[in-house]
Motif scaffolding. Structure first.
Motif, PDB file in Angstrom:
ATOM      1  N   PRO A  33      14.957   2.489 -21.623  1.00  0.00           N
ATOM      2  CA  PRO A  33      15.459   3.799 -21.036  1.00  0.00           C
ATOM      3  C   PRO A  33      14.216   4.764 -21.287  1.00  0.00           C
ATOM      4  CG  PRO A  33      16.357   3.282 -23.138  1.00  0.00           C
ATOM      5  CD  PRO A  33      15.584   1.988 -22.725  1.00  0.00           C
ATOM      6  N   PRO A  34      14.025   5.736 -20.432  1.00  0.00           N
ATOM      7  CA  PRO A  34      12.693   6.736 -20.625  1.00  0.00           C
ATOM      8  C   PRO A  34      13.320   7.759 -22.060  1.00  0.00           C
ATOM      9  CG  PRO A  34      14.119   7.355 -18.697  1.00  0.00           C
ATOM     10  CD  PRO A  34      14.656   5.873 -19.089  1.00  0.00           C
ATOM     11  N   THR A  35      12.385   8.068 -22.650  1.00  0.00           N
ATOM     12  CA  THR A  35      12.445   9.004 -23.934  1.00  0.00           C
ATOM     13  C   THR A  35      11.627  10.129 -23.642  1.00  0.00           C
ATOM     14  OG1 THR A  35      10.854   7.919 -25.084  1.00  0.00           O
ATOM     15  CG2 THR A  35      12.947   7.134 -25.179  1.00  0.00           C
ATOM     16  N   PRO A  36      12.150  11.475 -24.131  1.00  0.00           N
ATOM     17  CA  PRO A  36      11.471  12.477 -24.059  1.00  0.00           C
ATOM     18  C   PRO A  36      10.255  12.456 -24.856  1.00  0.00           C
ATOM     19  CG  PRO A  36      13.749  13.174 -24.514  1.00  0.00           C
ATOM     20  CD  PRO A  36      13.609  11.529 -24.655  1.00  0.00           C
ATOM     21  N   ARG A  37       9.192  12.969 -24.312  1.00  0.00           N
ATOM     22  CA  ARG A  37       8.035  13.133 -25.007  1.00  0.00           C
ATOM     23  C   ARG A  37       7.737  14.657 -25.674  1.00  0.00           C
ATOM     24  NH1 ARG A  37       3.870  10.952 -20.853  1.00  0.00           N
ATOM     25  NH2 ARG A  37       2.435  11.389 -22.559  1.00  0.00           N
ATOM     26  N   ARG A  38       8.365  14.889 -26.548  1.00  0.00           N
ATOM     27  CA  ARG A  38       8.259  16.319 -27.063  1.00  0.00           C
ATOM     28  C   ARG A  38       7.021  16.705 -27.370  1.00  0.00           C
ATOM     29  NH1 ARG A  38      13.957  17.304 -27.634  1.00  0.00           N
ATOM     30  NH2 ARG A  38      14.796  16.364 -25.825  1.00  0.00           N
ATOM     31  N   PRO A  39       6.125  15.979 -28.250  1.00  0.00           N
ATOM     32  CA  PRO A  39       4.902  16.517 -28.793  1.00  0.00           C
ATOM     33  C   PRO A  39       3.992  16.767 -27.441  1.00  0.00           C
ATOM     34  CG  PRO A  39       5.608  14.906 -30.171  1.00  0.00           C
ATOM     35  CD  PRO A  39       6.594  14.973 -28.914  1.00  0.00           C
ATOM     36  N   ARG A  44       0.949  20.578 -23.633  1.00  0.00           N
ATOM     37  CA  ARG A  44       0.696  20.841 -22.247  1.00  0.00           C
ATOM     38  C   ARG A  44       1.252  22.400 -22.291  1.00  0.00           C
ATOM     39  NH1 ARG A  44       2.804  15.303 -19.292  1.00  0.00           N
ATOM     40  NH2 ARG A  44       0.801  14.218 -19.605  1.00  0.00           N
ATOM     41  N   LEU A  45       2.349  22.818 -22.531  1.00  0.00           N
ATOM     42  CA  LEU A  45       2.701  24.156 -22.603  1.00  0.00           C
ATOM     43  C   LEU A  45       1.827  25.023 -23.313  1.00  0.00           C
ATOM     44  CD1 LEU A  45       5.165  26.040 -21.670  1.00  0.00           C
ATOM     45  CD2 LEU A  45       6.057  25.762 -23.816  1.00  0.00           C
ATOM     46  N   ALA A  86       4.252  19.694 -15.915  1.00  0.00           N
ATOM     47  CA  ALA A  86       4.076  18.261 -16.450  1.00  0.00           C
ATOM     48  C   ALA A  86       4.743  18.450 -18.029  1.00  0.00           C
ATOM     49  CB  ALA A  86       2.575  18.087 -16.573  1.00  0.00           C
ATOM     50  N   ALA A  87       4.745  19.793 -18.531  1.00  0.00           N
ATOM     51  CA  ALA A  87       5.354  19.835 -19.802  1.00  0.00           C
ATOM     52  C   ALA A  87       6.819  19.721 -19.694  1.00  0.00           C
ATOM     53  CB  ALA A  87       5.082  21.010 -20.608  1.00  0.00           C
ATOM     54  N   ARG A  88       7.500  20.263 -18.536  1.00  0.00           N
ATOM     55  CA  ARG A  88       8.828  19.917 -18.398  1.00  0.00           C
ATOM     56  C   ARG A  88       9.189  18.631 -18.143  1.00  0.00           C
ATOM     57  NH1 ARG A  88      12.360  20.304 -13.974  1.00  0.00           N
ATOM     58  NH2 ARG A  88      14.254  21.341 -14.273  1.00  0.00           N
ATOM     59  N   ARG A  89       8.331  18.123 -17.249  1.00  0.00           N
ATOM     60  CA  ARG A  89       8.813  16.452 -17.098  1.00  0.00           C
ATOM     61  C   ARG A  89       8.861  15.688 -18.321  1.00  0.00           C
ATOM     62  NH1 ARG A  89       8.071  14.572 -11.159  1.00  0.00           N
ATOM     63  NH2 ARG A  89       8.369  16.631  -9.993  1.00  0.00           N
ATOM     64  N   ALA A  90       7.739  15.788 -19.111  1.00  0.00           N
ATOM     65  CA  ALA A  90       7.641  15.354 -20.459  1.00  0.00           C
ATOM     66  C   ALA A  90       8.829  15.480 -21.295  1.00  0.00           C
ATOM     67  CB  ALA A  90       6.386  15.622 -20.955  1.00  0.00           C
ATOM     68  N   TRP A  91       9.258  16.790 -21.218  1.00  0.00           N
ATOM     69  CA  TRP A  91      10.320  17.239 -22.218  1.00  0.00           C
ATOM     70  C   TRP A  91      11.602  16.539 -21.835  1.00  0.00           C
ATOM     71  CZ3 TRP A  91      10.114  20.092 -26.645  1.00  0.00           C
ATOM     72  CH2 TRP A  91      11.314  20.618 -27.275  1.00  0.00           C
ATOM     73  N   THR A  92      11.926  16.483 -20.578  1.00  0.00           N
ATOM     74  CA  THR A  92      13.109  15.772 -20.027  1.00  0.00           C
ATOM     75  C   THR A  92      13.236  14.472 -19.535  1.00  0.00           C
ATOM     76  OG1 THR A  92      12.532  16.668 -17.843  1.00  0.00           O
ATOM     77  CG2 THR A  92      13.970  18.219 -19.317  1.00  0.00           C
TER      78      THR A  92
END
Length: 269
Positions: A33-39, A44-45, A86-92
């Motif tokens: 399952p995909p996991t958020p990549r918060r760092p 990126r933000l 890209a930051a939004r997609r990594a976060w979600t």
């Protein structure tokens, strides 16, 4: 008493009239399952905010139309928008942006930094213009000094690090390299047309000295543009090659003790 089970059982022939089942390719997301990549999202933000902030400062300090005409400003504005998405997609934990878009953004950011440090900020270059965003031949001062470093050094390096450390390899393709040249060609046509429409005594009529038709003529300017274009294309091909040879730093290690819901038994016989 039952007969022993033979070790080698021959394959049964296919039953006529029943179509063979096609192999199904299970996506990785169905297994892991995909996991958020918060760092990654936060990095990126932060880069996007730096680029957008430097662009906003330049717009506030100078003429907005003239400022927006610079390749540096346009490439950093694109970088800010792409990195926010890209930051939004990594976060979600959503699917990454298309590599055609992220590769182009990286290429333009690197071109911005290389052209500035090799031609404009280099004292030995015949096209030296350290204060390119202000049109001055001296080093920028105050807020301009900060924005010059952010737009020409910080954001290109940050984009390169994001690609090397936070992006999966193998997504770029050679067919994309030629497509990425469309924007530099469009910008060349734009800046030459802009210079022709402005009055001859307009300050910074041509924004970059190697594209100054009034000083060098069209023959030299087009030759300079050709050399820079070939350099951009070579850089694009180099990025594609590196993308297929660099290691994947995002690959997850396999969990040897993961619970699968069933146990494997030793073979019979």
């Amino acid at each position: 008493m039952t007969a022993p089970i033979p070790r080698d059982i021959p394959d049964l022939p296919a039953i006529p009239g029943i179509p063979a089942l096609m192999p199904s390719h299970v996506p990785a997301t169905a297994v892991i399952p995909p996991t958020p990549r918060r760092p990654t999202a936060m990095f990126r933000l932060l880069v996007a905010l730096c680029a957008a902030g430097a662009v906003a400062i330049e717009l506030a300090l100078g003429s907005p139309l003239r400022t927006l005409s610079h390749f540096t400003i346009q490439s950093n504005a694109l970088l800010a928008l792409v990195f926010i998405a890209a930051a939004r997609r990594a976060w979600t934990a959503r699917r990454p942006l298309p590599t055609s878009l992220t590769g182009a953004t990286l290429l333009y950011a690197l071109v911005t930094g290389l052209v500035y440090h090799v031609f404009l900020a280099n004292e030995t270059s015949p096209f030296a213009l350290p204060g390119v965003l202000t049109g001055e031949a001296t080093d920028p001062t105050g807020w301009h000094a900060l924005t010059h470093q952010v737009l020409h050094t910080v954001t290109p390096i940050a984009a390169l690090l994001d690609w090397l450390l936070l992006t999966s390899p193998g997504g770029l393709h050679l067919r994309q390299a030629a497509t990425w040249l469309l924007y530099p060609l469009t910008y060349l046509a734009f800046t030459l047309t802009r210079g022709e429409l402005l009055a001859p005594d307009t300050p910074a009529r041509y924004l970059y000295p190697f594209l100054d038709v009034a000083r060098h003529g069209y023959k030299s300017v087009l030759a300079n543009a050709l050399l820079i274009g070939l350099g951009i294309y070579a850089l694009a091909i180099l990025l594609v090659i590196l993308d297929h040879t660099r290691p994947n730093l995002l690959r997850r290690p396999l969990r040897h003790h993961a619970k699968t819901g069933f146990r494997l038994q030793p073979p019979v016989g």
